[in-house]
Design a protein around this motif. Structure first.
Motif, PDB file in Angstrom:
ATOM      1  N   LYS A   1     -22.057  17.162  31.650  1.00 10.21           N
ATOM      2  CA  LYS A   1     -20.617  17.013  31.493  1.00 10.21           C
ATOM      3  C   LYS A   1     -20.183  15.581  31.801  1.00 10.21           C
ATOM      4  CE  LYS A   1     -19.466  21.843  32.513  1.00 10.21           C
ATOM      5  NZ  LYS A   1     -18.786  22.762  33.442  1.00 10.21           N
ATOM      6  N   THR A   2     -20.770  15.023  32.898  1.00  6.93           N
ATOM      7  CA  THR A   2     -20.440  13.635  33.255  1.00  6.93           C
ATOM      8  C   THR A   2     -20.844  12.674  32.139  1.00  6.93           C
ATOM      9  OG1 THR A   2     -20.771  14.167  35.591  1.00  6.93           O
ATOM     10  CG2 THR A   2     -20.765  11.827  34.969  1.00  6.93           C
ATOM     11  N   LEU A   3     -22.082  12.907  31.611  1.00  7.49           N
ATOM     12  CA  LEU A   3     -22.545  12.052  30.517  1.00  7.49           C
ATOM     13  C   LEU A   3     -21.684  12.241  29.277  1.00  7.49           C
ATOM     14  CD1 LEU A   3     -26.417  12.381  30.877  1.00  7.49           C
ATOM     15  CD2 LEU A   3     -25.031  10.364  31.336  1.00  7.49           C
ATOM     16  N   SER A   4     -21.252  13.483  29.032  1.00  8.56           N
ATOM     17  CA  SER A   4     -20.370  13.724  27.882  1.00  8.56           C
ATOM     18  C   SER A   4     -19.058  12.969  28.051  1.00  8.56           C
ATOM     19  CB  SER A   4     -20.106  15.220  27.727  1.00  8.56           C
ATOM     20  OG  SER A   4     -21.305  15.920  27.472  1.00  8.56           O
ATOM     21  N   LEU A   5     -18.502  13.061  29.287  1.00  9.27           N
ATOM     22  CA  LEU A   5     -17.273  12.312  29.554  1.00  9.27           C
ATOM     23  C   LEU A   5     -17.505  10.811  29.411  1.00  9.27           C
ATOM     24  CD1 LEU A   5     -15.892  14.301  32.631  1.00  9.27           C
ATOM     25  CD2 LEU A   5     -15.043  14.382  30.278  1.00  9.27           C
ATOM     26  N   SER A   6     -18.669  10.351  29.976  1.00 10.51           N
ATOM     27  CA  SER A   6     -18.987   8.924  29.870  1.00 10.51           C
ATOM     28  C   SER A   6     -19.160   8.520  28.412  1.00 10.51           C
ATOM     29  CB  SER A   6     -20.264   8.607  30.657  1.00 10.51           C
ATOM     30  OG  SER A   6     -20.091   8.906  32.026  1.00 10.51           O
ATOM     31  N   LYS A   7     -19.834   9.425  27.648  1.00 10.81           N
ATOM     32  CA  LYS A   7     -20.026   9.132  26.229  1.00 10.81           C
ATOM     33  C   LYS A   7     -18.677   9.052  25.509  1.00 10.81           C
ATOM     34  CE  LYS A   7     -22.003  11.016  21.987  1.00 10.81           C
ATOM     35  NZ  LYS A   7     -22.723  12.167  21.399  1.00 10.81           N
ATOM     36  N   SER A   8     -17.792  10.029  25.815  1.00 11.75           N
ATOM     37  CA  SER A   8     -16.465  10.003  25.194  1.00 11.75           C
ATOM     38  C   SER A   8     -15.714   8.733  25.572  1.00 11.75           C
ATOM     39  CB  SER A   8     -15.668  11.239  25.620  1.00 11.75           C
ATOM     40  OG  SER A   8     -16.337  12.426  25.240  1.00 11.75           O
ATOM     41  N   PHE A   9     -15.790   8.388  26.899  1.00 16.73           N
ATOM     42  CA  PHE A   9     -15.114   7.173  27.358  1.00 16.73           C
ATOM     43  C   PHE A   9     -15.704   5.941  26.683  1.00 16.73           C
ATOM     44  CE2 PHE A   9     -14.882   3.654  30.464  1.00 16.73           C
ATOM     45  CZ  PHE A   9     -13.501   3.519  30.518  1.00 16.73           C
ATOM     46  N   LEU A  10     -17.066   5.914  26.616  1.00 17.25           N
ATOM     47  CA  LEU A  10     -17.715   4.778  25.972  1.00 17.25           C
ATOM     48  C   LEU A  10     -17.398   4.746  24.478  1.00 17.25           C
ATOM     49  CD1 LEU A  10     -21.221   4.832  27.703  1.00 17.25           C
ATOM     50  CD2 LEU A  10     -19.412   3.145  28.020  1.00 17.25           C
ATOM     51  N   GLN A  11     -17.288   5.944  23.858  1.00 15.88           N
ATOM     52  CA  GLN A  11     -16.928   5.981  22.446  1.00 15.88           C
ATOM     53  C   GLN A  11     -15.531   5.408  22.240  1.00 15.88           C
ATOM     54  OE1 GLN A  11     -19.064   6.974  20.131  1.00 15.88           O
ATOM     55  NE2 GLN A  11     -17.663   6.473  18.473  1.00 15.88           N
ATOM     56  N   ILE A  12     -14.623   5.806  23.164  1.00 12.80           N
ATOM     57  CA  ILE A  12     -13.258   5.261  23.088  1.00 12.80           C
ATOM     58  C   ILE A  12     -13.274   3.753  23.289  1.00 12.80           C
ATOM     59  CG2 ILE A  12     -10.985   5.289  24.189  1.00 12.80           C
ATOM     60  CD1 ILE A  12     -11.507   8.245  24.852  1.00 12.80           C
ATOM     61  N   ARG A  13     -14.038   3.319  24.327  1.00 11.19           N
ATOM     62  CA  ARG A  13     -14.140   1.873  24.572  1.00 11.19           C
ATOM     63  C   ARG A  13     -14.759   1.149  23.375  1.00 11.19           C
ATOM     64  NH1 ARG A  13     -14.185  -0.290  29.618  1.00 11.19           N
ATOM     65  NH2 ARG A  13     -14.303  -2.230  28.417  1.00 11.19           N
ATOM     66  N   TYR A  14     -15.803   1.799  22.789  1.00  9.25           N
ATOM     67  CA  TYR A  14     -16.461   1.199  21.639  1.00  9.25           C
ATOM     68  C   TYR A  14     -15.492   1.092  20.469  1.00  9.25           C
ATOM     69  CZ  TYR A  14     -19.608   0.646  17.680  1.00  9.25           C
ATOM     70  OH  TYR A  14     -20.210   0.206  16.541  1.00  9.25           O
ATOM     71  N   THR A  15     -14.719   2.175  20.248  1.00  6.82           N
ATOM     72  CA  THR A  15     -13.715   2.135  19.179  1.00  6.82           C
ATOM     73  C   THR A  15     -12.688   1.042  19.444  1.00  6.82           C
ATOM     74  OG1 THR A  15     -14.010   4.522  18.863  1.00  6.82           O
ATOM     75  CG2 THR A  15     -12.038   3.511  17.900  1.00  6.82           C
ATOM     76  N   SER A  16     -12.244   0.971  20.724  1.00 15.76           N
ATOM     77  CA  SER A  16     -11.272  -0.072  21.082  1.00 15.76           C
ATOM     78  C   SER A  16     -11.865  -1.457  20.889  1.00 15.76           C
ATOM     79  CB  SER A  16     -10.817   0.124  22.535  1.00 15.76           C
ATOM     80  OG  SER A  16      -9.928  -0.897  22.922  1.00 15.76           O
ATOM     81  N   LEU A  17     -13.139  -1.608  21.336  1.00 14.72           N
ATOM     82  CA  LEU A  17     -13.787  -2.911  21.163  1.00 14.72           C
ATOM     83  C   LEU A  17     -13.982  -3.227  19.689  1.00 14.72           C
ATOM     84  CD1 LEU A  17     -16.480  -2.809  23.994  1.00 14.72           C
ATOM     85  CD2 LEU A  17     -14.449  -4.246  23.901  1.00 14.72           C
ATOM     86  N   THR A  18     -14.281  -2.183  18.885  1.00 16.90           N
ATOM     87  CA  THR A  18     -14.431  -2.416  17.452  1.00 16.90           C
ATOM     88  C   THR A  18     -13.116  -2.888  16.845  1.00 16.90           C
ATOM     89  OG1 THR A  18     -16.138  -0.699  17.357  1.00 16.90           O
ATOM     90  CG2 THR A  18     -15.112  -1.368  15.267  1.00 16.90           C
ATOM     91  N   LYS A  19     -12.009  -2.208  17.263  1.00 14.66           N
ATOM     92  CA  LYS A  19     -10.704  -2.640  16.773  1.00 14.66           C
ATOM     93  C   LYS A  19     -10.399  -4.066  17.230  1.00 14.66           C
ATOM     94  CE  LYS A  19      -8.679   1.996  16.559  1.00 14.66           C
ATOM     95  NZ  LYS A  19      -7.629   2.899  17.100  1.00 14.66           N
ATOM     96  N   ASP A  20     -10.709  -4.357  18.527  1.00 18.75           N
ATOM     97  CA  ASP A  20     -10.483  -5.721  19.024  1.00 18.75           C
ATOM     98  C   ASP A  20     -11.326  -6.715  18.248  1.00 18.75           C
ATOM     99  OD1 ASP A  20      -8.691  -4.744  20.835  1.00 18.75           O
ATOM    100  OD2 ASP A  20     -10.135  -4.628  22.493  1.00 18.75           O
ATOM    101  N   LYS A  21     -12.584  -6.291  17.968  1.00 14.25           N
ATOM    102  CA  LYS A  21     -13.465  -7.175  17.215  1.00 14.25           C
ATOM    103  C   LYS A  21     -12.900  -7.439  15.831  1.00 14.25           C
ATOM    104  CE  LYS A  21     -18.039  -7.395  15.107  1.00 14.25           C
ATOM    105  NZ  LYS A  21     -19.279  -6.641  14.849  1.00 14.25           N
ATOM    106  N   ASP A  22     -12.434  -6.337  15.167  1.00 13.33           N
ATOM    107  CA  ASP A  22     -11.845  -6.512  13.832  1.00 13.33           C
ATOM    108  C   ASP A  22     -10.611  -7.400  13.898  1.00 13.33           C
ATOM    109  OD1 ASP A  22     -13.797  -4.858  12.848  1.00 13.33           O
ATOM    110  OD2 ASP A  22     -12.579  -3.038  12.960  1.00 13.33           O
ATOM    111  N   ARG A  23      -9.770  -7.148  14.955  1.00 15.25           N
ATOM    112  CA  ARG A  23      -8.573  -7.976  15.088  1.00 15.25           C
ATOM    113  C   ARG A  23      -8.942  -9.435  15.331  1.00 15.25           C
ATOM    114  NH1 ARG A  23      -6.418  -5.034  18.403  1.00 15.25           N
ATOM    115  NH2 ARG A  23      -6.922  -6.063  20.362  1.00 15.25           N
ATOM    116  N   LEU A  24      -9.951  -9.648  16.217  1.00 14.34           N
ATOM    117  CA  LEU A  24     -10.394 -11.014  16.479  1.00 14.34           C
ATOM    118  C   LEU A  24     -11.024 -11.626  15.233  1.00 14.34           C
ATOM    119  CD1 LEU A  24     -11.932 -10.615  20.044  1.00 14.34           C
ATOM    120  CD2 LEU A  24      -9.845 -11.834  19.435  1.00 14.34           C
ATOM    121  N   GLN A  25     -11.768 -10.777  14.471  1.00 12.34           N
ATOM    122  CA  GLN A  25     -12.358 -11.287  13.242  1.00 12.34           C
ATOM    123  C   GLN A  25     -11.282 -11.705  12.263  1.00 12.34           C
ATOM    124  OE1 GLN A  25     -15.660 -11.649  12.874  1.00 12.34           O
ATOM    125  NE2 GLN A  25     -15.364 -12.636  10.906  1.00 12.34           N
ATOM    126  N   SER A  26     -10.218 -10.839  12.185  1.00 12.96           N
ATOM    127  CA  SER A  26      -9.092 -11.189  11.312  1.00 12.96           C
ATOM    128  C   SER A  26      -8.420 -12.481  11.780  1.00 12.96           C
ATOM    129  CB  SER A  26      -8.087 -10.033  11.289  1.00 12.96           C
ATOM    130  OG  SER A  26      -6.968 -10.379  10.509  1.00 12.96           O
TER     131      SER A  26
END
Length: 513
Positions: free
Chosen positions: A325-350
């Motif tokens: 459960k902890t890893l699932s939560l961590s995975k979800s959190f990391l997925q959210i962070r990854y999505t956020s970082l991807t958006k930041d990356k796209d924004r920075l790329q733009s």
């Protein structure tokens, strides 16, 4: 007055720095000849005025009393001569005043040119300062964004490494969990099998216990029978002892009693054998009981061990479940962070792409300004230069020379280079019309136009593209594929036209510097 004589009084200093185009225009004006002329004219006017006053005094005071004297006739003749000199001086004064007026007008024109150049210099300086400020701001923004991008990239790399480590640990835990689950299932099967075996053994034990109880009851009965028989035997012995004395009388009975005794002895032996057999069976049952007791103890220990293992496995399962459960939560959190970082990356790329486009636009503007600067510098250098040499004609800021000898295109250019020039490059219709006016009717002359580097791409001799063209209809046609050099064809009326020709052709050429 010749325009070169006016421009020769202006000196232009231009400083170029690596930061961009810096126009620092310092106009140094020589001491104007008009000042000297003005002073001379003033002195000459004073002298003439003094002469007029002296002549007036001479005629009014001295000349009139002696007018009747014939000896003064010579003085009148001399006075007429002085009057003629005065008239010549007045005419010369008028001419000098006209020259002074022209010089004054030229001064006004020069002053206006100086004011216009000063205003243009100020505009250039203001534009340059604005461009430099914009560049500094963009550079600072780019540096900040680059630093932020590097930090985000580092954080993303760290998070990616942590995610990969957590993913590896999760996979290892998952494999361990699967292995423990498999071991648990195997232990569960073994437990069930042992439970079944224990149940079977318990049933066998109960059966044996029941058999043992039955045998014990039978034994007790046999023991009671044996005791009864023993008591009877003792009674018989007592009877025998009592009746021994009367043996003779009881001989017949003795035989019967002896037969009964033998029968009883046989029965006793049989009972003894049965007793021994029961004893053996009892010992066997005891051993089996001990074995069963040992087995039961072992099974109980195994059951306790299995219970302990089951409890430990259950605890491990709960821990693994919590870890999952902890890893699932961590995975979800990391997925959210990854999505956020991807958006930041796209924004920075733009943003980076936008900054790159801005940079390219600024670079293009800088290149255009540098080109304009070079052109202005070339014009200013030409303005500051000496007047055209004899045989050369001026147009705008350049000097042009039409050869009197005929050469091919390559040799023509070499000749122009030796003269400190190059084959002419035509950038406007006015310049084309001027060049056309230098030639005689229907004369062809080489110009600095060629497509020898790339077929169909016409450039000037210095490598710059030919953006403004004056080709004849149907030209250039590269007849037979060997016409790689350009010539201008004199036409009147009109500004003339261009034609492509073989570079080996020998004809007149035009140089420009």
């Amino acid at each position: 007055m010749d325009s070169m004589e006016i421009d020769d009084t202006v000196y232009l200093n231009r400083n170029l720095t690596m930061e961009g185009l810096v126009n620092q225009v310092d106009f140094q004006r020589r001491q104007r000849p008009s000042r000297c002329v003005t002073v001379c004219l003033g002195l000459l006017s004073a002298v003439l005025l003094a002469g007029n006053i002296g002549q007036f005094i001479y005629y009014e005071i001295i000349g009139r009393p002696a007018s009747a004297d014939p000896s003064q006739v010579g003085f009148h003749v001399q006075g007429d001569r002085l009057q003629g000199g005065h008239d010549a001086s007045a005419a010369e004064r008028t001419q000098l005043e006209a020259q002074l007026s022209n010089l004054t007008q030229e001064k006004v024109l020069l002053q206006q040119s100086y004011s216009a150049l000063t205003a243009e210099r100020d505009e250039f300086n203001a534009s340059f300062n604005n461009l430099r400020n914009d560049r500094d701001q963009l550079q600072a923004s780019n540096n900040a964004l680059t630093q932020k991008s590097d930090q985000l990239q580092t954080s993303y790399t760290d998070m990616q490494s942590s995610l990969e480590g957590l993913q590896t640990n999760y996979q290892n835990l998952q494999r361990e969990k699967d292995q423990l689950q498999s071991n648990y299932r195997n232990l569960q099967r073994e437990k069930n099998e042992l439970q079944t075996l224990s149940t079977t053994l318990r049933a066998n034990r109960d059966q044996l216990q029941s058999n043992y109880s039955s045998l014990k009851i039978n034994k007790d009965q046999l023991q009671a029978s044996y005791n009864g028989l023993k008591q009877e035997s003792d009674q018989l012995k007592m009877s025998y002892n009592n009746m021994k004395s009367s043996l003779e009388g009881l001989q017949a009975n003795n035989k019967n009693l002896k037969a009964a005794k033998d029968q009883l002895q046989t029965n006793y032996q049989n009972q003894q054998r049965q007793k021994n057999l029961l004893q053996t069976n009892y010992q066997n049952l005891q051993r089996e009981k001990d074995k069963l007791q040992t087995l039961s103890t072992t099974l109980r220990a195994n059951r306790d061990q299995l219970q302990s293992n089951y409890s430990s496995l259950k605890i491990d399962k709960d821990q693994l479940q919590a870890s999952y459960k902890t890893l699932s939560l961590s995975k979800s959190f990391l997925q959210i962070r990854y999505t956020s970082l991807t958006k930041d990356k796209d924004r920075l790329q733009s943003s980076s792409n936008s900054l790159q486009r801005d940079k390219e636009q600024l670079q293009n503007k800088y290149s255009r300004l540098a080109k304009v600067k070079d052109e202005l510098e070339l014009k200013i250098n030409k303005v500051r230069g000496k007047p055209c040499q004899p045989g050369w004609r001026r147009f705008d800021v350049s000097c042009y020379f039409v050869s009197t000898e005929e050469k091919n295109w390559t040799m023509s250019r070499d000749q122009c280079i030796r003269e400190g020039a190059d084959l002419v490059s035509i950038d406007s219709r006015d310049e084309q019309a001027f060049v056309n006016g230098l030639l005689s009717a229907d004369v062809n002359a080489w110009i600095g136009l060629t497509d020898s580097v790339k077929e169909g791409v016409w450039t000037w001799a210095d490598g710059t593209p030919a953006n403004t063209t004056f080709w004849q209809a149907g030209q250039p046609n590269s007849y037979d594929g060997e016409q790689d050099c350009g010539e201008t064809v004199q036409r009147s009326p009109g500004p003339g036209q261009w034609n492509d020709d073989g570079c080996f052709a020998v004809q007149t050429f035009i140089c420009e510097r």
